[in-house]
Design an enzyme around this catalytic site. Structure first.
Site, PDB file in Angstrom:
ATOM      1  CG  ASP A 165     -20.528 -42.305  46.359  1.00 36.20           C
ATOM      2  OD1 ASP A 165     -20.917 -43.213  47.129  1.00 36.20           O
ATOM      3  OD2 ASP A 165     -20.572 -41.105  46.672  1.00 36.20           O
ATOM      4  CB  SER A 166     -22.900 -46.279  45.753  1.00 39.93           C
ATOM      5  OG  SER A 166     -23.552 -47.480  46.083  1.00 39.93           O
ATOM      6  CB  ALA A 167     -27.559 -44.771  46.048  1.00 39.81           C
TER       7      ALA A 167
END
Length: 325
Positions: A165-167
């Site tokens: 998720d995300s990074a």
């Protein structure tokens, strides 16, 4: 590109009262806190400590969920396994988010234990090294070593799902591109939740959703991008995997909220992957905040997301019915 995006967008969905409440609460707490603190490296470290204080709450899992630490010279993290995953020869490698400055495997157990339950397999969540002491090569190497650790334990590439998720979505793409380039066995698929794919800041939603995203202020995102890239080109594939090659990657599931400043990082990545011949299942959930499956304990849409992920993985691994776009 816009035509291909129309093909992969999902229709609007009814928003739960819980989602409205979470949006309101985050817009009055997390967003202004990030806006005030993310102005310097010391501010980022302050934010890391503040988020770290929530770790005991986020790390709680049901009593029957097994969490086992992993501490080897190459891999640090934890195994998360529900009872129904016992004996499975399939596995998930999970890469947590946090802007490469904060976050941990333990802080993402609300994702990993649910993923273990829905996919009926163990999840290896790693603690890769973090900024500011470490940088893109270190994160990539940590992810590659975790993947090789799974191969050494007897898992075949086709038995592995890579997710983040995300990074961690950024690192998922970096890992997939690296595995392809090094000729290593490819996983069955990749699952990207609210992925951060372009550190150049070129995605229109960074400004278009500036007032709509209740979680990430554009100023904070732009500061972190500048700090991480420093004297490097943000268009280098290791820095921004959106600008790398998607040819030869396995199927991808991409999940994002419609009001995120990172929405177009996901849209552009999905469109580029499709143009390269990659099978992509893209879901854009109406008015959902950044990494909303992390809030599944209180958010109905978050719980639903794991069922969608499980359906995608099942279709990739044992195709029977065509997967709806």
């Amino acid at each position: 590109m816009s035509h291909s995006l129309r093909d992969i967008l999902r229709p609007r969905q009814q928003v739960s009262p819980q989602a409205y409440a979470i949006d309101w609460a985050m817009s009055l707490s997390v967003r202004p806190l990030a806006h005030l603190t993310v102005r310097s490296s010391s501010g980022l470290l302050t934010l890391r400590r503040l988020f770290g204080a929530t770790a005991p709450l986020l790390a709680r899992v049901p009593s029957r969920v097994q969490v086992l630490p992993v501490r080897t010279p190459q891999v640090r993290g934890e195994w998360v396994r529900v009872p129904s995953a016992a004996g499975s020869r399939q596995v998930v490698l999970y890469l947590h988010g946090g802007g490469y400055f904060f976050g941990s495997a333990a802080m993402h157990r609300q994702v990993t234990w649910r993923m273990s339950r829905q996919l009926r397999r163990p999840v290896l969540a790693i603690d890769y090294r973090l900024a500011p002491r470490h940088t893109f090569e270190d994160w990539r190497d940590d992810a590659v070593q975790a993947y090789q650790y799974l191969l050494a334990r007897g898992y075949e590439g086709k038995d592995i799902v890579i997710s983040g998720d995300s990074a961690g979505g950024h690192l998922t793409l970096v890992l997939l591109q690296t595995l392809r380039d090094r000729g290593l066995p490819m996983p069955s698929c990749g699952v990207c939740i609210s992925p951060w794919t372009d550190l150049s800041g070129d995605s229109p939603s960074i400004h278009g959703n500036a007032r709509r995203d209740p979680f990430i202020p554009p100023s904070a995102l732009q500061f972190i991008s500048r700090f991480l890239t420093r004297d490097r080109s943000p268009y280098d594939a290791l820095v921004s995997p959106l600008h790398g090659s998607f040819t030869g990657l396995p199927p991808l599931y991409v999940l994002v909220g419609s009001t995120e400043v990172l929405r177009d990082d996901a849209r552009r990545m999905a469109a580029k992957a499709r143009a390269a011949g990659v099978r992509v299942h893209y879901e854009e959930w109406h008015r959902m905040p950044h990494v909303f499956p992390l809030m599944a304990a209180v958010l109905p849409e978050g719980r639903s997301a794991f069922r969608h992920i499980a359906r995608f993985v099942a279709e990739i691994e044992s195709p029977v019915l065509p997967l709806a776009a």
